[in-house]
Scaffold this motif. Structure first.
Motif, PDB file in Angstrom:
ATOM      1  N   TYR A  83      -0.614  -2.390   4.749  1.00  0.00           N
ATOM      2  CA  TYR A  83      -0.161  -3.572   4.821  1.00  0.00           C
ATOM      3  C   TYR A  83      -0.575  -4.617   6.186  1.00  0.00           C
ATOM      4  CZ  TYR A  83       2.529  -2.166   1.030  1.00  0.00           C
ATOM      5  OH  TYR A  83       3.079  -1.802  -0.194  1.00  0.00           O
ATOM      6  N   THR A  84      -0.791  -5.668   6.028  1.00  0.00           N
ATOM      7  CA  THR A  84      -0.923  -6.309   7.257  1.00  0.00           C
ATOM      8  C   THR A  84      -0.324  -7.710   7.216  1.00  0.00           C
ATOM      9  OG1 THR A  84      -2.753  -7.878   6.175  1.00  0.00           O
ATOM     10  CG2 THR A  84      -3.569  -5.719   7.351  1.00  0.00           C
ATOM     11  N   CYS A  85      -0.255  -8.470   8.443  1.00  0.00           N
ATOM     12  CA  CYS A  85       0.452  -9.772   8.287  1.00  0.00           C
ATOM     13  C   CYS A  85      -0.513 -10.908   8.948  1.00  0.00           C
ATOM     14  CB  CYS A  85       1.952  -9.605   9.171  1.00  0.00           C
ATOM     15  SG  CYS A  85       1.573  -9.371  10.861  1.00  0.00           S
ATOM     16  N   ARG A  86      -0.068 -11.974   9.179  1.00  0.00           N
ATOM     17  CA  ARG A  86      -1.015 -13.112   9.794  1.00  0.00           C
ATOM     18  C   ARG A  86      -0.183 -13.357  11.185  1.00  0.00           C
ATOM     19  NH1 ARG A  86      -0.690 -15.090   4.691  1.00  0.00           N
ATOM     20  NH2 ARG A  86       0.948 -16.560   5.698  1.00  0.00           N
ATOM     21  N   SER A  87      -0.843 -13.856  12.214  1.00  0.00           N
ATOM     22  CA  SER A  87      -0.265 -14.343  13.337  1.00  0.00           C
ATOM     23  C   SER A  87       0.541 -15.779  13.223  1.00  0.00           C
ATOM     24  CB  SER A  87      -1.409 -14.928  14.401  1.00  0.00           C
ATOM     25  OG  SER A  87      -2.310 -16.025  14.137  1.00  0.00           O
ATOM     26  N   THR A  88       0.238 -16.168  11.943  1.00  0.00           N
ATOM     27  CA  THR A  88       1.081 -17.568  11.827  1.00  0.00           C
ATOM     28  C   THR A  88       2.713 -17.096  11.119  1.00  0.00           C
ATOM     29  OG1 THR A  88      -0.241 -18.065   9.781  1.00  0.00           O
ATOM     30  CG2 THR A  88      -0.449 -19.106  11.755  1.00  0.00           C
ATOM     31  N   ASP A  89       2.529 -15.740  10.641  1.00  0.00           N
ATOM     32  CA  ASP A  89       3.709 -15.312   9.871  1.00  0.00           C
ATOM     33  C   ASP A  89       5.046 -15.186  10.701  1.00  0.00           C
ATOM     34  OD1 ASP A  89       2.382 -14.780   7.482  1.00  0.00           O
ATOM     35  OD2 ASP A  89       1.994 -12.782   7.827  1.00  0.00           O
ATOM     36  N   ARG A 102       9.155   0.627   5.132  1.00  0.00           N
ATOM     37  CA  ARG A 102       9.315   1.746   6.086  1.00  0.00           C
ATOM     38  C   ARG A 102       8.153   1.834   6.957  1.00  0.00           C
ATOM     39  NH1 ARG A 102      13.894   5.277   4.659  1.00  0.00           N
ATOM     40  NH2 ARG A 102      12.985   6.574   6.327  1.00  0.00           N
ATOM     41  N   ILE A 103       7.511   0.767   7.509  1.00  0.00           N
ATOM     42  CA  ILE A 103       6.271   0.776   8.294  1.00  0.00           C
ATOM     43  C   ILE A 103       6.689   0.410   9.621  1.00  0.00           C
ATOM     44  CG2 ILE A 103       4.256  -0.452   8.558  1.00  0.00           C
ATOM     45  CD1 ILE A 103       4.506  -1.376   5.713  1.00  0.00           C
ATOM     46  N   ARG A 104       6.222   1.240  10.556  1.00  0.00           N
ATOM     47  CA  ARG A 104       6.419   1.032  11.868  1.00  0.00           C
ATOM     48  C   ARG A 104       5.483   0.227  12.717  1.00  0.00           C
ATOM     49  NH1 ARG A 104       8.159   7.200  13.452  1.00  0.00           N
ATOM     50  NH2 ARG A 104       9.984   7.407  12.288  1.00  0.00           N
ATOM     51  N   HIS A 105       4.264   0.287  12.014  1.00  0.00           N
ATOM     52  CA  HIS A 105       3.290  -0.509  12.864  1.00  0.00           C
ATOM     53  C   HIS A 105       2.398  -1.556  11.878  1.00  0.00           C
ATOM     54  CE1 HIS A 105       3.905   3.137  15.117  1.00  0.00           C
ATOM     55  NE2 HIS A 105       3.738   2.093  16.110  1.00  0.00           N
ATOM     56  N   LEU A 106       2.115  -2.656  12.120  1.00  0.00           N
ATOM     57  CA  LEU A 106       1.519  -3.625  11.178  1.00  0.00           C
ATOM     58  C   LEU A 106       0.490  -4.347  11.915  1.00  0.00           C
ATOM     59  CD1 LEU A 106       2.517  -4.373   7.904  1.00  0.00           C
ATOM     60  CD2 LEU A 106       3.560  -6.168   8.985  1.00  0.00           C
ATOM     61  N   PRO A 107      -0.805  -4.256  11.244  1.00  0.00           N
ATOM     62  CA  PRO A 107      -1.953  -4.841  11.937  1.00  0.00           C
ATOM     63  C   PRO A 107      -2.006  -6.612  11.546  1.00  0.00           C
ATOM     64  CG  PRO A 107      -2.713  -3.141  10.588  1.00  0.00           C
ATOM     65  CD  PRO A 107      -1.294  -3.079  10.286  1.00  0.00           C
ATOM     66  N   VAL A 108      -2.388  -7.352  12.455  1.00  0.00           N
ATOM     67  CA  VAL A 108      -2.412  -8.490  12.421  1.00  0.00           C
ATOM     68  C   VAL A 108      -3.544  -8.922  12.317  1.00  0.00           C
ATOM     69  CG1 VAL A 108      -1.639 -10.748  13.498  1.00  0.00           C
ATOM     70  CG2 VAL A 108      -0.437  -8.835  14.103  1.00  0.00           C
ATOM     71  N   VAL A 109      -3.965  -9.850  11.003  1.00  0.00           N
ATOM     72  CA  VAL A 109      -5.455 -10.087  10.546  1.00  0.00           C
ATOM     73  C   VAL A 109      -5.421 -11.541  10.314  1.00  0.00           C
ATOM     74  CG1 VAL A 109      -7.261  -9.848   8.757  1.00  0.00           C
ATOM     75  CG2 VAL A 109      -5.605  -7.927   9.588  1.00  0.00           C
ATOM     76  N   ASP A 110      -6.147 -12.358  11.063  1.00  0.00           N
ATOM     77  CA  ASP A 110      -6.511 -13.615  10.876  1.00  0.00           C
ATOM     78  C   ASP A 110      -7.930 -13.966  10.294  1.00  0.00           C
ATOM     79  OD1 ASP A 110      -4.019 -14.708  11.504  1.00  0.00           O
ATOM     80  OD2 ASP A 110      -4.458 -14.845  13.422  1.00  0.00           O
ATOM     81  N   GLY A 112      -9.621 -12.459   8.026  1.00  0.00           N
ATOM     82  CA  GLY A 112     -10.381 -11.388   8.000  1.00  0.00           C
ATOM     83  C   GLY A 112     -10.739 -10.687   9.014  1.00  0.00           C
ATOM     84  N   ARG A 113     -10.167 -11.214  10.355  1.00  0.00           N
ATOM     85  CA  ARG A 113     -10.654 -10.164  11.829  1.00  0.00           C
ATOM     86  C   ARG A 113      -9.197  -9.832  12.283  1.00  0.00           C
ATOM     87  NH1 ARG A 113     -10.252 -12.655  16.490  1.00  0.00           N
ATOM     88  NH2 ARG A 113     -11.119 -11.742  17.989  1.00  0.00           N
ATOM     89  N   LEU A 114      -9.319  -8.340  12.469  1.00  0.00           N
ATOM     90  CA  LEU A 114      -8.031  -7.862  13.228  1.00  0.00           C
ATOM     91  C   LEU A 114      -7.777  -8.591  14.663  1.00  0.00           C
ATOM     92  CD1 LEU A 114      -6.192  -5.578  13.443  1.00  0.00           C
ATOM     93  CD2 LEU A 114      -7.988  -4.423  14.528  1.00  0.00           C
ATOM     94  N   VAL A 115      -6.772  -9.219  14.881  1.00  0.00           N
ATOM     95  CA  VAL A 115      -6.464 -10.043  15.950  1.00  0.00           C
ATOM     96  C   VAL A 115      -5.165  -9.312  16.771  1.00  0.00           C
ATOM     97  CG1 VAL A 115      -7.304 -11.980  15.273  1.00  0.00           C
ATOM     98  CG2 VAL A 115      -4.804 -11.518  15.137  1.00  0.00           C
ATOM     99  N   GLY A 116      -4.578  -8.283  16.126  1.00  0.00           N
ATOM    100  CA  GLY A 116      -3.592  -7.645  16.945  1.00  0.00           C
ATOM    101  C   GLY A 116      -2.894  -6.317  16.007  1.00  0.00           C
ATOM    102  N   LEU A 117      -1.641  -6.062  16.710  1.00  0.00           N
ATOM    103  CA  LEU A 117      -0.785  -4.873  16.114  1.00  0.00           C
ATOM    104  C   LEU A 117       0.423  -5.078  16.603  1.00  0.00           C
ATOM    105  CD1 LEU A 117      -1.182  -2.472  14.162  1.00  0.00           C
ATOM    106  CD2 LEU A 117      -1.294  -1.129  16.489  1.00  0.00           C
TER     107      LEU A 117
END
Length: 144
Positions: A83-89, A102-110, A112-117
């Motif tokens: 599961y991912t989210c966007r920086s604008t979420d 029940r997720i402790r870490h979510l990658p941030v993708v903008d 199509g590119r990984l920009v954070g966690l």
């Protein structure tokens, strides 16, 4: 508050530590310890996501495989349905997703590119800060 604000407040900024799928679990453990992280995004190029691997993944597999797990590859234990989210979420939406799934870490993708966690701790910390600010504003309004 947006996830972008959470990323900016983190000491790591917009850099994201990743691990390659062919790395051994032993190497993964070294990276987790070095960065003091609970999870790493699995990526071949640092921009796309092949999976995610967490301390929880390691512990669950350790029970099954014992010390032999240390020589297995990260790809053999990673979670591939990420599961991912966007920086604008909105942080509230992300917090709800993390709680529901029940997720402790979510990658941030903008784009199509990984920009954070972001971790659940990052999200809770930002929520508390936002509530403190609102409280101060309300107290200021009431007392003036």
């Amino acid at each position: 508050m947006l996830i972008n604000n959470v990323l900016r407040s983190k000491s790591s900024g917009d850099s994201v530590a990743t691990v390659r799928p062919e790395e051994t679990v032993r190497g993964l453990l070294a990276q987790l310890a070095e960065h003091n992280f609970g999870a790493l995004v699995v990526s071949n190029d640092g921009e796309t996501i092949a999976g995610i691997v967490s301390e929880r993944d390691i512990v669950r597999r350790l029970h099954e495989h014992g010390a032999a797990l240390l020589e297995q590859t990260v790809s053999s234990i990673m979670t591939v349905d990420v599961y991912t989210c966007r920086s604008t979420d909105d942080v509230a939406r992300v917090r709800q997703t993390m709680t529901d799934r029940r997720i402790r870490h979510l990658p941030v993708v903008d784009e199509g590119r990984l920009v954070g966690l972001v971790s659940i701790g990052d999200v809770v910390k930002s929520t508390i800060a936002e509530l403190e600010t609102e409280k101060e504003q309300l107290v200021g309004y009431i007392t003036s």
